[in-house]
Design a protein around this motif. Structure first.
Motif, PDB file in Angstrom:
ATOM      1  N   LEU A 188       0.832  -1.206   0.000  1.00  0.00           N
ATOM      2  CA  LEU A 188       0.000   0.000   0.000  1.00  0.00           C
ATOM      3  C   LEU A 188       0.867   1.257   0.000  1.00  0.00           C
ATOM      4  CD1 LEU A 188      -3.000   1.174   0.462  1.00  0.00           C
ATOM      5  CD2 LEU A 188      -2.277   1.372   2.856  1.00  0.00           C
ATOM      6  N   ILE A 189       1.875   1.296   0.886  1.00  0.00           N
ATOM      7  CA  ILE A 189       2.752   2.463   0.982  1.00  0.00           C
ATOM      8  C   ILE A 189       3.477   2.691  -0.344  1.00  0.00           C
ATOM      9  CG2 ILE A 189       4.762   3.442   2.121  1.00  0.00           C
ATOM     10  CD1 ILE A 189       2.159   3.354   3.825  1.00  0.00           C
ATOM     11  N   ALA A 190       3.996   1.626  -0.937  1.00  0.00           N
ATOM     12  CA  ALA A 190       4.715   1.755  -2.211  1.00  0.00           C
ATOM     13  C   ALA A 190       3.789   2.285  -3.306  1.00  0.00           C
ATOM     14  CB  ALA A 190       5.299   0.400  -2.623  1.00  0.00           C
ATOM     15  N   GLU A 212      -8.899   1.905  -1.763  1.00  0.00           N
ATOM     16  CA  GLU A 212      -7.534   1.489  -1.435  1.00  0.00           C
ATOM     17  C   GLU A 212      -7.522   0.566  -0.213  1.00  0.00           C
ATOM     18  OE1 GLU A 212      -4.443   2.295  -2.845  1.00  0.00           O
ATOM     19  OE2 GLU A 212      -5.557   3.099  -4.551  1.00  0.00           O
ATOM     20  N   PHE A 213      -8.304   0.925   0.805  1.00  0.00           N
ATOM     21  CA  PHE A 213      -8.338   0.091   2.007  1.00  0.00           C
ATOM     22  C   PHE A 213      -9.121  -1.198   1.769  1.00  0.00           C
ATOM     23  CE2 PHE A 213      -7.575   4.104   4.652  1.00  0.00           C
ATOM     24  CZ  PHE A 213      -6.234   3.792   4.825  1.00  0.00           C
ATOM     25  N   THR A 217      -7.321  -4.675   2.714  1.00  0.00           N
ATOM     26  CA  THR A 217      -7.853  -5.690   3.617  1.00  0.00           C
ATOM     27  C   THR A 217      -8.210  -6.974   2.864  1.00  0.00           C
ATOM     28  OG1 THR A 217     -10.063  -4.674   3.440  1.00  0.00           O
ATOM     29  CG2 THR A 217      -8.686  -4.012   5.290  1.00  0.00           C
ATOM     30  N   GLY A 218      -8.583  -6.845   1.586  1.00  0.00           N
ATOM     31  CA  GLY A 218      -8.782  -8.052   0.779  1.00  0.00           C
ATOM     32  C   GLY A 218      -7.482  -8.796   0.582  1.00  0.00           C
ATOM     33  N   ASP A 219      -6.409  -8.056   0.386  1.00  0.00           N
ATOM     34  CA  ASP A 219      -5.078  -8.656   0.256  1.00  0.00           C
ATOM     35  C   ASP A 219      -4.679  -9.350   1.560  1.00  0.00           C
ATOM     36  OD1 ASP A 219      -2.593  -9.341  -0.626  1.00  0.00           O
ATOM     37  OD2 ASP A 219      -1.916  -7.315  -1.062  1.00  0.00           O
ATOM     38  N   VAL A 220      -4.911  -8.665   2.688  1.00  0.00           N
ATOM     39  CA  VAL A 220      -4.559  -9.237   3.992  1.00  0.00           C
ATOM     40  C   VAL A 220      -5.309 -10.532   4.234  1.00  0.00           C
ATOM     41  CG1 VAL A 220      -4.768  -8.915   6.489  1.00  0.00           C
ATOM     42  CG2 VAL A 220      -3.876  -7.066   5.071  1.00  0.00           C
ATOM     43  N   ILE A 221      -6.607 -10.547   3.985  1.00  0.00           N
ATOM     44  CA  ILE A 221      -7.378 -11.751   4.286  1.00  0.00           C
ATOM     45  C   ILE A 221      -6.994 -12.875   3.332  1.00  0.00           C
ATOM     46  CG2 ILE A 221      -9.455 -11.463   2.833  1.00  0.00           C
ATOM     47  CD1 ILE A 221      -9.418 -12.424   6.563  1.00  0.00           C
ATOM     48  N   SER A 222      -6.648 -12.543   2.077  1.00  0.00           N
ATOM     49  CA  SER A 222      -6.221 -13.574   1.133  1.00  0.00           C
ATOM     50  C   SER A 222      -4.911 -14.214   1.577  1.00  0.00           C
ATOM     51  CB  SER A 222      -6.063 -12.981  -0.271  1.00  0.00           C
ATOM     52  OG  SER A 222      -7.308 -12.599  -0.805  1.00  0.00           O
TER      53      SER A 222
END
Length: 529
Positions: A188-190, A212-213, A217-222
């Motif tokens: 996200l930061i990049a 963006e969030f 969070t979809g990336d995190v849960i995946s």
């Protein structure tokens, strides 16, 4: 009551002796509609009024649904001031009913009485639910297609699933998931740095942080749930998001017996989405089962812990069949995606909005993050030291709770707060109204004051406690620690790298969908530090 019994006997006699098959079906259906939309509401409404409960009168057959939709449309059509006093816009009907009839009042969800319970002591009693007397409202198959799992189970099945799932959210498991949290935050930061640098890097860049969030969070849960990249889970994320919109449309449709089985375009879309999500999740589970059999599975993620815990509990019970079936696991995975993405995404979004509105708290939070981590990657030990960041997140959860209300239903006669509720009454727990109640939080209840949580949750309100962002009691959200650690990790990384403020294009418009979302997005001006 005697007249209703006589009517029912007369209809039964007609059904059994006088009419051909097709006519019997039509009259049976007509009787069901008459009973559910006229006879039963009159009986339930009379029982509540007789005990002193005031509220709106039942209007056949929609109850307050049309008025609720009209008021919501009127509020959405005009701009809202940049203020945290959001309850009128979130639910104008409840706002008006509470002002006119008091904190405990009757409204009508179609033909079903829905009693607002705006007293934290009664809310805690309902959510404590020690004997299962207040159950989740039965939504039928529609909401079940979205997220059937712990949120919808009752009794022994809920207890068994909770026991199997809980180990996945223990602290030692969260430590193993922290690299996934960090990797997603770094991505996200990049990406945001790329946005800013594309404009020359010297000024501020407008970014709508809401999608963006959702992606974060979809990336995190995946990654943390399935060990897969977000590209593999993106389709599930898209389908579940679309299902939320479909559910909202369905909620605003008049309920008739059997309506969800009619071949409407909306019902067909809901069924098609559900089939695709289940097929994708079955593929993920199938790959994991094969990997476990071959001894090459890394079970540090949520799915692995869930499957190992299921196997261990099944063995301990001496059962030849798994306690959680494949369909059960699919239901819990759908819930992981829905709850794991939506709750944290809206929390981070409203936190960015609030810290943009209150720059002094943004500075205080950044100073704490830099004192604890410097420019280093945030870690779990440091996250537990973040008192100011925690206060900020709690205050955001108070002002903008992801779930604005919780519903429970009586399935038998129950006494609560001096009122005896008959079966079939919805008890509506208006979390956002409790969180903004001046009698509980003081005259500054609609103001952003994180310092009210300086001594913890129990001392933040006059009524201890009156803070329910994750529910309460035995059914409190099992993933609350997961959500808070994820939010603190992401927010700390953002504060290390950016300062931010509201964009001139931002429109303050909190709107309840599945969670409390920004209706027109959340446009933030980012400046690289």
């Amino acid at each position: 009551m005697a007249m209703e019994a006589m009517l029912q006997q007369t209809w039964c006699w007609l059904f059994c002796f006088c009419l051909p098959g097709a006519a019997l079906v039509a009259l049976w259906w007509a009787w069901r509609v008459l009973e559910s939309t006229w006879i039963l509401p009159r009986r339930l409404g009379g029982a509540l009024r007789a005990q002193g409960l005031r509220g709106t009168a039942y209007r056949f057959p929609f109850g307050d649904l049309k008025e609720m939709a009209r008021l919501a449309a009127a509020d959405r059509a005009r701009p809202m001031p940049l203020s945290h006093d959001i309850t009128p816009r979130v639910n104008r009907l409840y706002h008006n009913v509470i002002a006119e009839h008091g904190k405990n009042a009757v409204t009508w969800f179609g033909p079903v009485p829905r009693v607002i319970v705006n007293d934290p002591k009664l809310v805690r009693e309902i959510l404590a639910n020690k004997f299962g007397h207040f159950q989740k409202r039965k939504h039928g198959g529609v909401v079940g297609r979205l997220a059937r799992g712990l949120v919808s189970h009752e009794g022994q099945k809920w207890a068994a699933h909770r026991k199997i799932i809980s180990p996945a959210f223990h602290l030692e498991k969260l430590k193993k998931m922290l690299p996934a949290f960090a990797a997603c935050s770094n991505d996200l930061i990049a990406r945001w740095e790329g946005y800013v640098e594309a404009d020359g890097g010297g000024g501020a860049k407008e970014v709508d942080v809401w999608p963006e969030f959702q992606n974060l969070t979809g990336d995190v849960i995946s990654r943390s749930a399935f060990g897969s990249s977000f590209s593999e889970g993106r389709r599930i994320f898209q389908l579940q998001s679309e299902q939320v919109e479909n559910i909202v449309k369905m909620v605003h449709t008049l309920y008739l017996p059997g309506f969800r089985f009619l071949p409407t375009e909306l019902n067909r879309k809901i069924k098609a989405n559900a089939r695709e999500v289940e097929a994708l999740l079955r593929g993920i589970v199938g790959k994991r089962e094969r990997a476990m059999k071959e001894g090459r599975a890394n079970n540090d993620d949520l799915l692995g812990v869930l499957m190992e815990s299921n196997a261990a509990e099944t063995k301990q019970a001496g059962s030849s069949r798994s306690i959680m079936t494949m369909d059960d696991i699919i239901g819990e995975l759908k819930l992981f995606y829905f709850a794991g993405m939506d709750t944290t995404a809206v929390l981070l979004t409203w936190t960015m909005v609030a810290l943009s509105m209150h720059s002094e708290w943004q500075h205080r939070a950044r100073e704490e993050v830099l004192r604890v981590f410097g420019r280093n990657q945030p870690d779990l030990d440091g996250i537990h030291q973040l008192k100011t960041v925690t206060m900020v997140l709690y205050e955001v959860l108070r002002l903008y709770p992801p779930a604005v209300q919780l519903d429970r239903q009586t399935y038998k006669e129950m006494e609560l707060g001096g009122v005896t509720y008959p079966p079939g009454v919805i008890l509506s727990l208006p979390i956002v109204f409790i969180h903004h109640d001046k009698d509980l939080w003081g005259e500054d209840a609609d103001e952003f004051r994180p310092e009210r949580f300086a001594d913890g949750i129990s001392k933040a309100s006059k009524e201890s406690p009156a803070f329910f962002p994750f529910g309460w009691g035995p059914r409190i959200c099992v993933g609350q620690n997961f959500a808070l650690v994820e939010a603190k990790m992401a927010l700390s990384s953002i504060l290390q790298h950016f300062s931010f403020g509201l964009s001139p294009s931002y429109t303050h418009a909190p709107f309840p969908v599945s969670t409390l979302q920004p209706e027109h997005g959340a446009q933030i001006m980012l400046k690289k530090l």
